[in-house]
Design a protein around this motif. Structure first.
Motif, PDB file in Angstrom:
ATOM      1  N   SER A  85      -8.931 -53.612 -63.082  1.00 24.89           N
ATOM      2  CA  SER A  85      -9.870 -54.668 -63.461  1.00 24.89           C
ATOM      3  C   SER A  85     -11.057 -54.756 -62.513  1.00 24.89           C
ATOM      4  O   SER A  85     -12.051 -55.405 -62.834  1.00 24.89           O
ATOM      5  N   THR A 175     -12.041 -57.270 -72.816  1.00 22.82           N
ATOM      6  CA  THR A 175     -11.077 -57.439 -71.742  1.00 22.82           C
ATOM      7  C   THR A 175     -11.789 -57.977 -70.505  1.00 22.82           C
ATOM      8  O   THR A 175     -12.958 -57.684 -70.280  1.00 22.82           O
ATOM      9  N   SER A 177     -13.044 -58.817 -66.597  1.00 22.75           N
ATOM     10  CA  SER A 177     -13.411 -58.034 -65.419  1.00 22.75           C
ATOM     11  C   SER A 177     -13.602 -58.995 -64.258  1.00 22.75           C
ATOM     12  O   SER A 177     -13.631 -60.214 -64.435  1.00 22.75           O
TER      13      SER A 177
END
Length: 210
Positions: A85, A175, A177
């Motif tokens: 991430s 998604t 970060s």
């Protein structure tokens, strides 16, 4: 040269001071001055023990810091699970160990990061779809701290640079970060404007790096 100068100065104080306590005080002050000189020499020779940080959106470091290397921002694909991430600053000249060329299904994957700037604030939209550069900097200070939501440093701290927080867009199918601190004097990678939409960032709130 430093040892010779120290002996000379201590001898001079010993001859002129007259009182035992005076020599001790002068010795302490002289040692402090020579320690500062040594620290200054290390800084100018690139041997200081300061802390490193990443200056996102730039290819250079602030005046008081030293450039370790500059490169390209990279991270995971915005629509694919897994991988890391965190966002990385990849060097321009990578070195390889053992690897298998071609598609590796069960491996983590890295993609280039580009700006997604649709409006003129805080940056001009000419940066839209441009790839993000980065610079790894060595500070002359022992500690570096990123402070979100501030334009100035707290008492006792000196500013390295300031700008805006950026992260993955908060829309469905994206998604998450980490938040990165992108410099207010924005730069982009020359020729990096192919609009691949692999890893995208948008501007958020002001920050200051101290």
């Amino acid at each position: 040269m430093l040892k010779i100068a120290l002996i000379f100065l201590l001898s001079y104080v010993n001859c002129r001071a007259g009182k035992p306590g005076c020599l001790k005080n002068h010795l302490i002050k002289e040692m402090e001055r020579n320690l500062k000189d040594l620290q200054s020499m290390h800084v100018h020779n690139g041997e200081n023990s300061g802390e490193t940080y990443i200056r996102w959106g730039k290819t250079s470091c602030p005046e008081e810091s030293t450039l370790v290397y500059d490169g390209y921002a990279a991270g995971k694909h915005h629509g694919i699970g897994g991988s890391g991430s965190n966002i990385l600053c990849l060097p321009k000249k990578p070195e390889w160990k053992d690897y298998k060329d071609g598609l590796n299904t069960w491996r983590g994957k890295l993609y280039g990061i580009e700006y997604e700037i649709f409006q003129n604030k805080p940056y001009p939209n000419t940066f839209h779809d441009k790839d993000i550069p980065c610079a790894v900097c060595l500070s002359t200070r022992s500690t570096v701290l990123m402070v979100p939501g501030r334009l100035t440093c707290h008492d006792g701290w000196d500013k390295e640079f300031s700008g805006y927080l950026m992260s993955q867009s908060s829309t469905d199918g994206r998604t998450p970060s980490e938040y990165i601190c992108v410099d207010e004097q924005l730069e982009s990678v020359p020729g990096g404007d192919s609009n691949r939409n692999e890893v995208s960032c948008i501007q958020w709130k002001p920050f200051v790096e101290v």
